[in-house]
Design a protein around this motif. Structure first.
Motif, PDB file in Angstrom:
ATOM      1  N   PHE A   7      24.371  54.514  63.858  1.00 42.88           N
ATOM      2  CA  PHE A   7      23.066  53.989  64.265  1.00 42.88           C
ATOM      3  C   PHE A   7      21.990  54.462  63.291  1.00 42.88           C
ATOM      4  N   ASP A   8      21.175  53.504  62.821  1.00 41.78           N
ATOM      5  CA  ASP A   8      20.106  53.810  61.874  1.00 41.78           C
ATOM      6  C   ASP A   8      18.774  53.439  62.515  1.00 41.78           C
ATOM      7  N   PRO A   9      18.011  54.407  63.020  1.00 43.07           N
ATOM      8  CA  PRO A   9      16.756  54.108  63.714  1.00 43.07           C
ATOM      9  C   PRO A   9      15.809  53.271  62.858  1.00 43.07           C
ATOM     10  N   ILE A  10      15.101  52.350  63.501  1.00 45.55           N
ATOM     11  CA  ILE A  10      14.138  51.483  62.827  1.00 45.55           C
ATOM     12  C   ILE A  10      12.744  52.052  63.076  1.00 45.55           C
ATOM     13  N   ALA A  11      12.047  52.393  62.013  1.00 41.82           N
ATOM     14  CA  ALA A  11      10.822  53.199  62.081  1.00 41.82           C
ATOM     15  C   ALA A  11       9.749  52.600  62.978  1.00 41.82           C
ATOM     16  N   ASP A  12       9.381  51.325  62.776  1.00 45.38           N
ATOM     17  CA  ASP A  12       8.296  50.722  63.554  1.00 45.38           C
ATOM     18  C   ASP A  12       8.636  50.676  65.044  1.00 45.38           C
ATOM     19  N   ASN A  70      23.137  57.404  76.959  1.00 46.15           N
ATOM     20  CA  ASN A  70      24.545  57.596  77.345  1.00 46.15           C
ATOM     21  C   ASN A  70      24.862  57.057  78.742  1.00 46.15           C
ATOM     22  N   GLU A  71      24.055  56.098  79.219  1.00 41.23           N
ATOM     23  CA  GLU A  71      24.357  55.424  80.473  1.00 41.23           C
ATOM     24  C   GLU A  71      25.331  54.271  80.190  1.00 41.23           C
ATOM     25  N   SER A  72      25.978  53.771  81.225  1.00 43.03           N
ATOM     26  CA  SER A  72      26.956  52.693  81.020  1.00 43.03           C
ATOM     27  C   SER A  72      26.297  51.337  80.823  1.00 43.03           C
ATOM     28  N   HIS A  73      25.056  51.195  81.283  1.00 42.76           N
ATOM     29  CA  HIS A  73      24.332  49.942  81.095  1.00 42.76           C
ATOM     30  C   HIS A  73      22.840  50.239  81.037  1.00 42.76           C
ATOM     31  N   ALA A  74      22.057  49.225  80.675  1.00 44.14           N
ATOM     32  CA  ALA A  74      20.611  49.390  80.553  1.00 44.14           C
ATOM     33  C   ALA A  74      19.942  49.037  81.885  1.00 44.14           C
ATOM     34  N   ASN A 107      24.381  54.528  74.898  1.00 43.38           N
ATOM     35  CA  ASN A 107      24.254  55.213  73.613  1.00 43.38           C
ATOM     36  C   ASN A 107      23.937  54.191  72.519  1.00 43.38           C
ATOM     37  N   PRO A 108      22.961  54.471  71.658  1.00 44.58           N
ATOM     38  CA  PRO A 108      22.624  53.519  70.591  1.00 44.58           C
ATOM     39  C   PRO A 108      23.819  53.125  69.725  1.00 44.58           C
ATOM     40  N   ARG A 109      24.797  53.998  69.586  1.00 41.41           N
ATOM     41  CA  ARG A 109      25.960  53.711  68.750  1.00 41.41           C
ATOM     42  C   ARG A 109      26.853  52.619  69.337  1.00 41.41           C
ATOM     43  N   TYR A 138      19.642  47.216  70.085  1.00 41.24           N
ATOM     44  CA  TYR A 138      19.302  48.397  70.880  1.00 41.24           C
ATOM     45  C   TYR A 138      17.818  48.374  71.246  1.00 41.24           C
ATOM     46  N   TYR A 139      16.978  48.082  70.262  1.00 43.35           N
ATOM     47  CA  TYR A 139      15.538  48.100  70.519  1.00 43.35           C
ATOM     48  C   TYR A 139      15.109  46.930  71.399  1.00 43.35           C
ATOM     49  N   SER A 140      15.707  45.776  71.217  1.00 49.51           N
ATOM     50  CA  SER A 140      15.395  44.638  72.071  1.00 49.51           C
ATOM     51  C   SER A 140      15.697  44.970  73.531  1.00 49.51           C
ATOM     52  N   THR A 141      16.841  45.608  73.769  1.00 46.75           N
ATOM     53  CA  THR A 141      17.224  45.999  75.128  1.00 46.75           C
ATOM     54  C   THR A 141      16.290  47.078  75.665  1.00 46.75           C
ATOM     55  N   LEU A 142      15.960  48.049  74.830  1.00 52.59           N
ATOM     56  CA  LEU A 142      15.035  49.111  75.240  1.00 52.59           C
ATOM     57  C   LEU A 142      13.664  48.526  75.564  1.00 52.59           C
TER      58      LEU A 142
END
Length: 304
Positions: free
Chosen positions: A138-143, A160-164, A177-179, A187-191
């Motif tokens: 996983f490579d974090p996106i700065a913005d 580390n949850e099983s779902h969002a 987990n982001p990985r 990952y960010y869209s879901t977050l």
């Protein structure tokens, strides 16, 4: 005076274009060890309401696999004593003869019962595929990171949850987990989706207080899902991620907007509420990123 660039209008138009053109089916953008709920025999993921309903059941039993009572027996197993099954609903088209003799296709709602694999015993283990989590560097996106990090009243984010999900009672966001996401942007869209939900908390915008029916699948629940995904699409646009996430966002929105017979007005109402949610996040940045500042300047220019 020249009208400034409107990120909200641009993303909304993009989503409407995708809906009108027909969009790809929504894909869960991560793969935890549990995976997507599916029938063990046919290996086909459930869709629509069944997907969302069985996702929570799969989380409860820590297995993505479901079987009918007959399928359990066919695989040499049995349902454990005292276990209760879960309904899977589907529409069956029946022919109804009209008074003039013509035949009309009438949809009829049916259901059958399934059991999670971990509600059973003795099922042939050779028939159970491995279900490993997806894993990538996983490579974090700065913005995107900055937008979350500098939100002054951002809820706690538990990984580390099983779902969002967003827990309104405890005001925190649970994320896999982001990985385990196939792409960093997903990952960010879901977050962002879950964080848009969080803006509705009573100590923020109070949107949830105005919803009378919080039951899964209700009109209010569906409306809130549209708001959350529109908010996620806007935040992805602000942080430059929309190209990688817009198809899945449009497909997700399509899955919920059918509750309203694909009424575009409902989408525009959700878009308005989502913009208020995103504006709230942008206006409560104690150290705004360049992307957040640019979006806020455009918004203030529009308002003046």
């Amino acid at each position: 005076m020249k009208k400034s660039f409107d990120i909200y209008e641009m993303i909304t138009n993009l989503i409407v274009e995708k809906l009108e053109a027909g969009v790809i089916p929504w894909q869960m953008p991560w793969k935890s060890a549990n995976g997507m709920p599916k029938n063990l025999v046919y290996q086909k993921p459930y869709r629509g309401f069944n997907f969302w309903f069985l996702l929570t059941v799969a989380d409860k039993y820590q297995s993505p696999f479901f079987l009918t009572f007959r399928q359990v027996k066919q695989l040499g197993g049995h349902v454990r004593k005292g276990e209760k099954g879960y309904p899977v609903v589907f529409w069956k088209m029946l022919e109804h003869e009209q008074k003039d003799g013509s035949l009309e296709q009438v949809p009829f709602l049916r259901y059958y019962t399934v059991f999670n694999l971990n509600q059973t015993e003795g099922v042939d283990e050779t028939k159970i595929p491995e279900s490993d989590a997806h894993d990538h560097e996983f490579d974090p996106i700065a913005d995107a990171e900055s937008l979350v990090e500098f939100w002054s009243d951002c809820p706690e984010i538990r990984t580390n949850e099983s779902h969002a999900y967003y827990s309104p009672g405890l005001d925190y966001v649970g994320m896999p987990n982001p990985r385990t996401f196939f792409k960093d942007e997903q990952y960010y869209s879901t977050l962002f989706h879950e964080l848009t939900h969080a803006t509705g908390h009573k100590r923020r915008l109070g949107r949830h207080e105005k919803l009378s029916d919080h039951q899964f699948g209700s009109k209010d629940y569906s409306q809130e899902e549209l708001v959350a995904e529109m908010g996620a699409a806007y935040l992805c646009g602000i942080t430059g991620l929309e190209n990688a996430t817009i198809d899945n966002s449009a497909a997700y929105i399509k899955s919920w907007i059918t509750k309203f017979k694909e009424d575009k007005k409902i989408l525009l109402i959700a878009a308005s509420q989502a913009q208020k949610a995103v504006d709230y996040i942008l206006e409560n940045q104690f150290q705004p990123s360049q992307a957040a500042e640019a979006a806020l300047v455009d918004y203030q220019a529009e308002a003046s």
